[in-house]
Motif scaffolding. Structure first.
Motif, PDB file in Angstrom:
ATOM      1  N   UNK A  11       4.318  -7.886  -3.164  1.00  0.00           N
ATOM      2  CA  UNK A  11       5.853  -7.928  -3.693  1.00  0.00           C
ATOM      3  C   UNK A  11       6.819  -9.115  -3.557  1.00  0.00           C
ATOM      4  N   UNK A  12       8.702  -8.337  -3.768  1.00  0.00           N
ATOM      5  CA  UNK A  12       9.311  -9.533  -4.163  1.00  0.00           C
ATOM      6  C   UNK A  12       9.942 -10.709  -3.484  1.00  0.00           C
ATOM      7  N   UNK A  13       8.378 -10.536  -1.542  1.00  0.00           N
ATOM      8  CA  UNK A  13       9.177 -11.539  -1.444  1.00  0.00           C
ATOM      9  C   UNK A  13       7.868 -12.732  -1.172  1.00  0.00           C
ATOM     10  N   UNK A  14       6.342 -11.985  -1.937  1.00  0.00           N
ATOM     11  CA  UNK A  14       5.825 -12.322  -1.683  1.00  0.00           C
ATOM     12  C   UNK A  14       3.899 -12.123  -1.108  1.00  0.00           C
ATOM     13  N   UNK A  15       3.920 -11.094  -0.664  1.00  0.00           N
ATOM     14  CA  UNK A  15       3.129 -10.642   0.004  1.00  0.00           C
ATOM     15  C   UNK A  15       2.250  -9.792  -0.484  1.00  0.00           C
ATOM     16  N   UNK A  16       0.794  -9.671   0.282  1.00  0.00           N
ATOM     17  CA  UNK A  16      -0.182  -8.587  -0.465  1.00  0.00           C
ATOM     18  C   UNK A  16      -0.334  -7.451   0.864  1.00  0.00           C
ATOM     19  N   UNK A  17      -0.245  -6.045   0.671  1.00  0.00           N
ATOM     20  CA  UNK A  17      -1.135  -5.592   1.540  1.00  0.00           C
ATOM     21  C   UNK A  17      -2.383  -5.745   2.094  1.00  0.00           C
ATOM     22  N   UNK A 104       0.742 -21.812  -4.114  1.00  0.00           N
ATOM     23  CA  UNK A 104      -0.151 -20.687  -3.967  1.00  0.00           C
ATOM     24  C   UNK A 104      -0.008 -20.260  -5.541  1.00  0.00           C
ATOM     25  N   UNK A 105       0.778 -18.640  -5.361  1.00  0.00           N
ATOM     26  CA  UNK A 105       1.096 -18.003  -6.006  1.00  0.00           C
ATOM     27  C   UNK A 105       1.550 -18.749  -7.395  1.00  0.00           C
ATOM     28  N   UNK A 106       1.938 -19.830  -7.100  1.00  0.00           N
ATOM     29  CA  UNK A 106       2.679 -20.060  -9.039  1.00  0.00           C
ATOM     30  C   UNK A 106       1.251 -20.983  -9.187  1.00  0.00           C
ATOM     31  N   UNK A 107       0.421 -21.147  -9.048  1.00  0.00           N
ATOM     32  CA  UNK A 107      -0.590 -22.001  -9.138  1.00  0.00           C
ATOM     33  C   UNK A 107      -2.088 -20.553  -9.486  1.00  0.00           C
ATOM     34  N   UNK A 108      -1.932 -19.390  -8.708  1.00  0.00           N
ATOM     35  CA  UNK A 108      -2.964 -18.795  -9.307  1.00  0.00           C
ATOM     36  C   UNK A 108      -2.110 -18.056 -10.395  1.00  0.00           C
ATOM     37  N   UNK A 109      -0.926 -18.433 -11.094  1.00  0.00           N
ATOM     38  CA  UNK A 109      -0.715 -17.515 -12.116  1.00  0.00           C
ATOM     39  C   UNK A 109       0.009 -15.828 -11.670  1.00  0.00           C
ATOM     40  N   UNK A 110       0.082 -15.404 -10.119  1.00  0.00           N
ATOM     41  CA  UNK A 110       0.423 -14.340  -9.907  1.00  0.00           C
ATOM     42  C   UNK A 110       1.200 -13.467 -10.204  1.00  0.00           C
ATOM     43  N   UNK A 111       1.881 -12.700 -10.633  1.00  0.00           N
ATOM     44  CA  UNK A 111       2.874 -11.310 -10.637  1.00  0.00           C
ATOM     45  C   UNK A 111       2.611 -10.082 -10.318  1.00  0.00           C
ATOM     46  N   UNK A 112       2.965  -9.382 -10.097  1.00  0.00           N
ATOM     47  CA  UNK A 112       2.584  -7.710  -9.110  1.00  0.00           C
ATOM     48  C   UNK A 112       1.501  -7.112  -9.011  1.00  0.00           C
ATOM     49  N   UNK A 114      -2.313  -7.380  -8.505  1.00  0.00           N
ATOM     50  CA  UNK A 114      -3.562  -8.263  -7.719  1.00  0.00           C
ATOM     51  C   UNK A 114      -4.064  -8.151  -7.701  1.00  0.00           C
ATOM     52  N   UNK A 115      -4.960  -8.373  -7.633  1.00  0.00           N
ATOM     53  CA  UNK A 115      -6.872  -7.843  -7.910  1.00  0.00           C
ATOM     54  C   UNK A 115      -7.985  -8.885  -6.038  1.00  0.00           C
ATOM     55  N   UNK A 116      -7.507  -7.835  -5.253  1.00  0.00           N
ATOM     56  CA  UNK A 116      -8.593  -7.992  -3.977  1.00  0.00           C
ATOM     57  C   UNK A 116     -10.443  -8.057  -3.776  1.00  0.00           C
ATOM     58  N   UNK A 117     -10.695  -8.812  -3.814  1.00  0.00           N
ATOM     59  CA  UNK A 117     -12.769  -8.443  -4.154  1.00  0.00           C
ATOM     60  C   UNK A 117     -12.399  -8.875  -2.748  1.00  0.00           C
ATOM     61  N   UNK A 127      -5.364 -12.481  -9.507  1.00  0.00           N
ATOM     62  CA  UNK A 127      -3.954 -11.626 -10.701  1.00  0.00           C
ATOM     63  C   UNK A 127      -5.258 -11.246 -11.168  1.00  0.00           C
ATOM     64  N   UNK A 128      -4.156  -9.335 -11.723  1.00  0.00           N
ATOM     65  CA  UNK A 128      -4.624  -8.522 -11.972  1.00  0.00           C
ATOM     66  C   UNK A 128      -5.565  -8.983 -14.103  1.00  0.00           C
TER      67      UNK A 128
END
Length: 155
Positions: A11-17, A104-112, A114-117, A127-128
């Protein structure tokens, strides 16, 4: 044990559910206390596009193992710096959301996307785009260097 994969959003605040299927288990095993850090590849280097997410008790076991490594070892020092030095505590809120630190988000190159494994005792958070690229890489890899690892498994 965590298994399976889930496409989720940042989300816009940098959270995953966290998917609902895991929430009760995470409440029971760690009271929603988790640690997120850099993921490492097979050579001990940072896996761009991926982070590791541990329930606190699993992380503490890993820390104990790492603490017993020799302090003068270059590989052990790199491992401590990468995993321990970049670890962030995060608590899953009642809606199942976790805030991922901006570094961490920046390092991993995350955008909207995401894939949780699930990976047994932890999650990989990809990052998807990186996940899809890595899957393609693995499918095209004909390296049979580690086939002995599979010898004693029956599928």
């Amino acid at each position: 044990m965590f298994r399976g994969g889930h496409a989720i959003n940042l989300d816009a605040k940098g959270r995953i559910t966290i998917p609902t299927a895991y929430r009760a288990e995470l409440q029971d095993c760690c009271e929603r206390q988790m640690i997120i850090t850099y993921a490492l590849d097979e050579k001990g280097k940072s896996e761009i596009g991926c982070l590791w997410l541990y329930p606190l008790p699993e992380w503490e076991r890993l820390e104990q193992t790492i603490s017993k490594l020799p302090t003068v070892s270059k590989t052990a020092s790199r491992l401590r710096r990468m995993l321990i030095g970049n670890a962030h505590e995060c608590e899953m809120d009642k809606q199942g959301r976790l805030l991922i630190a901006e570094t961490l988000r920046t390092h991993a190159g995350f955008n909207k996307n995401i894939f949780l494994l699930g990976q047994l005792n932890k999650f990989e958070v990809w990052s998807l785009e990186a996940w899809q690229a890595k899957q393609q890489e693995w499918q095209q890899d004909d390296d049979d260097e580690d086939l002995d690892v599979l010898e004693n498994l029956s599928f």
